[in-house]
Design a protein around this motif. Sequence first.
Motif, PDB file in Angstrom:
ATOM      1  N   ALA A 108     -45.771  20.137-102.524  1.00 55.45           N
ATOM      2  CA  ALA A 108     -45.174  21.321-102.650  1.00 55.45           C
ATOM      3  C   ALA A 108     -44.309  21.327-103.918  1.00 55.45           C
ATOM      4  O   ALA A 108     -43.913  22.620-104.134  1.00 55.45           O
ATOM      5  CB  ALA A 108     -44.087  21.201-101.508  1.00 55.45           C
ATOM      6  N   ASP A 109     -44.205  20.248-104.594  1.00 55.55           N
ATOM      7  CA  ASP A 109     -43.238  20.469-105.802  1.00 55.55           C
ATOM      8  C   ASP A 109     -44.202  20.813-107.020  1.00 55.55           C
ATOM      9  O   ASP A 109     -43.735  21.165-107.987  1.00 55.55           O
ATOM     10  CB  ASP A 109     -42.758  19.147-106.242  1.00 55.55           C
ATOM     11  CG  ASP A 109     -41.503  18.528-105.147  1.00 55.55           C
ATOM     12  OD1 ASP A 109     -40.863  19.492-104.850  1.00 55.55           O
ATOM     13  OD2 ASP A 109     -41.125  17.484-105.233  1.00 55.55           O
ATOM     14  N   LEU A 110     -45.579  21.212-106.646  1.00 56.62           N
ATOM     15  CA  LEU A 110     -46.417  21.714-107.852  1.00 56.62           C
ATOM     16  C   LEU A 110     -46.737  23.138-107.449  1.00 56.62           C
ATOM     17  O   LEU A 110     -47.802  23.688-107.424  1.00 56.62           O
ATOM     18  CB  LEU A 110     -47.819  20.941-107.571  1.00 56.62           C
ATOM     19  CG  LEU A 110     -47.746  19.247-107.937  1.00 56.62           C
ATOM     20  CD1 LEU A 110     -49.084  18.631-107.526  1.00 56.62           C
ATOM     21  CD2 LEU A 110     -47.258  19.370-109.498  1.00 56.62           C
ATOM     22  N   ALA A 111     -45.623  23.715-107.170  1.00 54.39           N
ATOM     23  CA  ALA A 111     -45.749  25.274-106.669  1.00 54.39           C
ATOM     24  C   ALA A 111     -46.311  25.937-107.903  1.00 54.39           C
ATOM     25  O   ALA A 111     -46.137  25.634-109.266  1.00 54.39           O
ATOM     26  CB  ALA A 111     -44.187  25.908-106.694  1.00 54.39           C
ATOM     27  N   GLY A 112     -47.093  26.921-107.585  1.00 54.40           N
ATOM     28  CA  GLY A 112     -47.774  27.795-108.897  1.00 54.40           C
ATOM     29  C   GLY A 112     -49.201  27.267-109.266  1.00 54.40           C
ATOM     30  O   GLY A 112     -49.659  28.086-110.157  1.00 54.40           O
TER      31      GLY A 112
END
Length: 79
Positions: free
Chosen positions: A12-16
């Motif tokens: 989820a921290d790898l958004a985009g």
Amino acid sequence: MTAEVHNGMSAADLAGVAWRKSARSGALGNCVELAALIDGSVAMRNSRFPEGPALVYTRAEIAAFVAGARDGEFDDLVG
């Protein structure tokens, strides 16, 4: 991306990033997904747990894995 990239980080921290999976993946959601990261590395996650941990590999590591898969080195793992 909002966090420093490292193995085991929340996907989820790898958004985009654009996650993608093989066209051979099953319809039940039991897939491995990959995403190219801005630093040139490649992240991998389980599609059943899209916010779970991501494994991060160098392009050389992914290339070695793909070459091995193409050569049948892992065929014994799938019956």
